[in-house]
Design a protein around this motif. Structure first.
Motif, short mmCIF file in Angstrom:
data_model
loop_
_atom_site.label_atom_id
_atom_site.label_comp_id
_atom_site.label_asym_id
_atom_site.label_seq_id
_atom_site.Cartn_x
_atom_site.Cartn_y
_atom_site.Cartn_z
N ARG A 72 -8.65 28.64 16.99
CA ARG A 72 -7.50 27.81 16.61
C ARG A 72 -7.77 26.37 17.02
N PHE A 73 -7.25 25.43 16.23
CA PHE A 73 -7.49 24.01 16.45
C PHE A 73 -6.21 23.25 16.21
N ALA A 74 -5.79 22.45 17.19
CA ALA A 74 -4.59 21.62 17.07
C ALA A 74 -4.96 20.16 17.28
N LEU A 75 -4.31 19.30 16.53
CA LEU A 75 -4.47 17.86 16.69
C LEU A 75 -3.25 17.28 17.39
N ALA A 91 -7.17 20.34 5.32
CA ALA A 91 -8.46 20.70 5.90
C ALA A 91 -8.41 22.05 6.61
N GLY A 92 -7.19 22.51 6.96
CA GLY A 92 -7.07 23.81 7.61
C GLY A 92 -6.76 23.77 9.10
N VAL A 93 -6.40 22.59 9.62
CA VAL A 93 -6.02 22.49 11.03
C VAL A 93 -4.80 23.39 11.26
N ASP A 94 -4.82 24.14 12.35
CA ASP A 94 -3.77 25.14 12.61
C ASP A 94 -2.43 24.54 13.01
N ALA A 95 -2.43 23.43 13.73
CA ALA A 95 -1.18 22.82 14.19
C ALA A 95 -1.41 21.34 14.46
N PRO A 100 5.48 12.30 22.42
CA PRO A 100 5.23 13.13 23.60
C PRO A 100 5.35 14.62 23.25
N LEU A 101 4.54 15.40 23.90
CA LEU A 101 4.46 16.83 23.61
C LEU A 101 5.66 17.58 24.16
N VAL A 102 5.98 18.66 23.49
CA VAL A 102 6.95 19.62 24.00
C VAL A 102 6.10 20.75 24.58
N ASN A 103 6.09 20.86 25.90
CA ASN A 103 5.19 21.78 26.58
C ASN A 103 5.29 23.21 26.08
N ARG A 104 6.50 23.69 25.80
CA ARG A 104 6.68 25.06 25.36
C ARG A 104 5.94 25.30 24.04
N ARG A 105 6.02 24.36 23.11
CA ARG A 105 5.34 24.52 21.82
C ARG A 105 3.83 24.57 21.99
N LEU A 106 3.30 23.75 22.89
CA LEU A 106 1.86 23.77 23.13
C LEU A 106 1.45 25.08 23.77
N VAL A 110 -1.24 27.88 22.21
CA VAL A 110 -2.40 28.39 22.94
C VAL A 110 -2.33 29.91 23.06
N ARG A 111 -1.14 30.43 23.22
CA ARG A 111 -0.96 31.89 23.34
C ARG A 111 -0.90 32.58 21.99
N ARG A 112 -1.15 31.84 20.91
CA ARG A 112 -1.20 32.37 19.54
C ARG A 112 0.15 32.79 18.97
N THR A 113 1.22 32.24 19.48
CA THR A 113 2.54 32.50 18.91
C THR A 113 2.69 31.64 17.67
N PRO A 114 3.15 32.21 16.55
CA PRO A 114 3.33 31.39 15.35
C PRO A 114 4.29 30.24 15.61
N LEU A 115 3.97 29.08 15.05
CA LEU A 115 4.79 27.88 15.23
C LEU A 115 5.46 27.50 13.92
N PRO A 116 6.64 26.90 14.03
CA PRO A 116 7.27 26.37 12.81
C PRO A 116 6.52 25.13 12.34
N GLU A 117 6.77 24.75 11.11
CA GLU A 117 6.16 23.54 10.56
C GLU A 117 6.61 22.32 11.37
#
Length: 121
Positions: A72-75, A91-95, A100-106, A110-117
């Motif tokens: 998996r690859f996130a930008l 290009a196929g980037v996963d997320a 600023p980041l929302v720690n729970r989403r990150l 990482v734990r492979r939980t599906p994320l919303p758009e």
């Protein structure tokens, strides 16, 4: 997991966050540093800044993905940039995460939980 960011403070804070959540993390300051380890060690997940000192995160993804097609690859983007987001998606980037980041989403990524758009409005 690998964290690639030219900003040492961001790289260290992301690494610490993931380590505190039980994830083994290796940090890299540039795309070249990261690519030097590719093909040598298993990599299941990458979180990469969109603008590195030596290469864009998207260019790095394009070079990385053939070596690790199941990883998996996130930008990480510092600002909303719809054209860059669309290029990453095509290009196929996963997320894509905007700072600023929302720690729970990150953590979920990482734990492979599906994320919303991602909504950049």
């Amino acid at each position: 997991m690998c964290v690639i960011d030219g900003d040492a403070a961001v790289r260290d804070s992301l690494s610490t966050l993931m380590s505190l959540n039980g994830v083994d993390v290796t940090g890299f300051a540039s795309g070249a540093d990261f690519l030097s380890c590719c093909g040598v060690t298993p990599i299941h997940c990458v979180v990469c800044e969109a603008e590195l000192p030596d290469i864009t995160g998207l260019e790095l993804f394009i070079r990385f993905k053939p070596l690790y097609p199941h990883s998996r690859f996130a930008l990480l983007m510092s600002r909303s940039n719809r054209p860059a987001l669309e290029m990453a998606r095509s290009a196929g980037v996963d997320a894509v995460f905007c700072k600023p980041l929302v720690n729970r989403r990150l953590r979920d990524f990482v734990r492979r939980t599906p994320l919303p758009e991602v909504d950049l409005r």
